[in-house]
Design a protein around this motif. Structure first.
Motif, short mmCIF file in Angstrom:
data_model
loop_
_atom_site.label_atom_id
_atom_site.label_comp_id
_atom_site.label_asym_id
_atom_site.label_seq_id
_atom_site.Cartn_x
_atom_site.Cartn_y
_atom_site.Cartn_z
N PHE A 145 32.28 -64.18 18.02
CA PHE A 145 32.72 -63.62 19.30
C PHE A 145 32.63 -62.09 19.27
O PHE A 145 32.10 -61.46 20.19
CB PHE A 145 34.16 -64.08 19.57
N TYR A 146 33.11 -61.50 18.17
CA TYR A 146 33.10 -60.04 18.04
C TYR A 146 31.67 -59.50 18.03
O TYR A 146 31.39 -58.44 18.62
CB TYR A 146 33.82 -59.63 16.75
N ARG A 162 34.87 -57.13 20.47
CA ARG A 162 36.32 -57.34 20.40
C ARG A 162 36.57 -58.78 19.96
O ARG A 162 35.69 -59.63 20.07
CB ARG A 162 36.99 -57.10 21.76
N PHE A 163 37.77 -59.02 19.47
CA PHE A 163 38.13 -60.38 19.10
C PHE A 163 38.69 -61.12 20.31
O PHE A 163 39.23 -60.50 21.23
CB PHE A 163 39.18 -60.38 17.97
N PHE A 164 38.56 -62.44 20.30
CA PHE A 164 39.19 -63.24 21.34
C PHE A 164 40.69 -63.15 21.17
O PHE A 164 41.22 -63.27 20.06
CB PHE A 164 38.73 -64.70 21.23
N ALA A 224 39.18 -70.77 23.18
CA ALA A 224 38.28 -69.98 24.04
C ALA A 224 37.36 -70.90 24.84
O ALA A 224 36.75 -71.81 24.29
CB ALA A 224 37.46 -69.02 23.19
N THR A 225 37.27 -70.65 26.13
CA THR A 225 36.38 -71.44 26.99
C THR A 225 35.28 -70.57 27.60
O THR A 225 34.51 -71.02 28.43
CB THR A 225 37.17 -72.11 28.13
N ALA A 226 35.22 -69.32 27.18
CA ALA A 226 34.16 -68.41 27.64
C ALA A 226 33.87 -67.43 26.52
O ALA A 226 34.71 -67.19 25.65
CB ALA A 226 34.61 -67.67 28.90
N GLY A 227 32.66 -66.86 26.55
CA GLY A 227 32.30 -65.86 25.56
C GLY A 227 31.65 -66.43 24.31
O GLY A 227 31.18 -65.67 23.45
N VAL A 251 29.22 -55.77 12.54
CA VAL A 251 30.40 -56.42 11.95
C VAL A 251 30.55 -55.93 10.52
O VAL A 251 29.64 -56.08 9.70
CB VAL A 251 30.23 -57.96 11.96
N HIS A 252 31.69 -55.32 10.22
CA HIS A 252 31.99 -54.87 8.85
C HIS A 252 33.02 -55.84 8.26
O HIS A 252 34.20 -55.79 8.62
CB HIS A 252 32.52 -53.44 8.86
#
Length: 272
Positions: A32-33, A38-40, A47-50, A200-201
């Motif tokens: 997601f990120y 950003r995180f959900f 989560a239902t989107a993204g 992403v780190h």
């Protein structure tokens, strides 16, 4: 049948076959990120989107087209069978779930009645004989997997190879299977092979353990829960997991893999 348990980033940068109790919350949040920067906010399973998920009807077409053409890097994640079944017990059987209730409603009362399992309660600080109850739960898990009695096996304790296999059976192919025990190393391999909209780190990514804090803490080392009979039951249930994903059946105290996963072997054995 399609591709149950499969998630894909909206950008179609990567495809992930979820295996429950194997860092799936953290992996989902990383996916997601990588798309959104950003995180959900909440449990990624809600989560239902993204994020494309096979369980969402509108995601099935894009996932199927991608996986069948192998357009994106596809991966999954596995975990030592000893620690995975222990985690399932403490989270799903002993713990209170996100909705404030016991897992699957009448499951725990049935286990108390039919298998003599104790689970403790938040009021008593979850005091109970963890080792005795876990070993009884193991009998129940074996009964569900071998004979589908008194219920079908739950996704949280059914064999990892069964989850991994559904992706292969319908034409999917994995590029990588990582170990939970070497998470950063394995996830870095995935990230090195995919384009991400947002870098992403991994050293800065928190661990999203959504089950933590809802039940009793494990009071003993892993190996204390498994006597000879318990080890026999675990091997009966998870023999293929130990062999394919290179975990040490002989020593429950050793959670680390003892060899490299052979992806060709995984596809050959699980694609039969």
């Amino acid at each position: 049948m399609g591709f149950p348990g499969t998630w894909m980033t909206e950008s179609e940068s990567m495809v992930y076959r979820v295996v429950p109790k194997c860092a799936c919350s953290t992996i989902g949040q990383i996916m997601f990120y990588s798309d959104h920067g950003r995180f959900f906010d909440g449990d990624i399973h809600d989560a239902t989107a993204g994020l494309h998920k096979w369980a969402q009807e509108e995601s099935q077409g894009p996932i199927e087209a991608n996986v069948r053409a192998h357009r994106s890097y596809a991966f999954s994640c596995v975990r030592n069978p000893y620690t995975r079944i222990l985690s399932s017990f403490f989270d799903k059987i002993c713990g209170i779930q996100r909705n404030g209730k016991r897992y699957r409603g009448k499951l725990v009362p049935m286990l108390v009645q039919k298998y003599g399992i104790e689970v403790g309660s938040p009021d008593s600080g979850f005091e109970f004989d963890q080792i005795r109850s876990f070993r009884r739960f193991l009998l129940f898990a074996r009964d569900t997997i071998r004979w589908h009695r008194p219920m079908d096996p739950d996704i949280h304790w059914s064999a990892m190879s069964g989850h991994i296999a559904t992706f292969i059976a319908n034409g999917g192919r994995y590029d990588h299977i990582l170990w939970t025990e070497r998470f950063n190393e394995g996830m870095q391999t995935v990230l090195d092979n995919v384009p991400t909209r947002h870098p992403v780190h991994l050293s800065e990514i928190p661990r999203f353990n959504e089950s933590e804090g809802h039940g009793p803490k494990r009071a003993h080392p892993v190996e204390d829960y498994f006597d000879d009979l318990s080890m026999h039951l675990v091997y009966e249930i998870y023999k293929r997991d130990f062999l394919l994903f290179r975990y040490d059946f002989e020593n429950p105290a050793n959670k680390m893999p003892v060899g490299e996963i052979d992806l060709d072997e995984v596809h050959a054995k699980l694609g039969e």
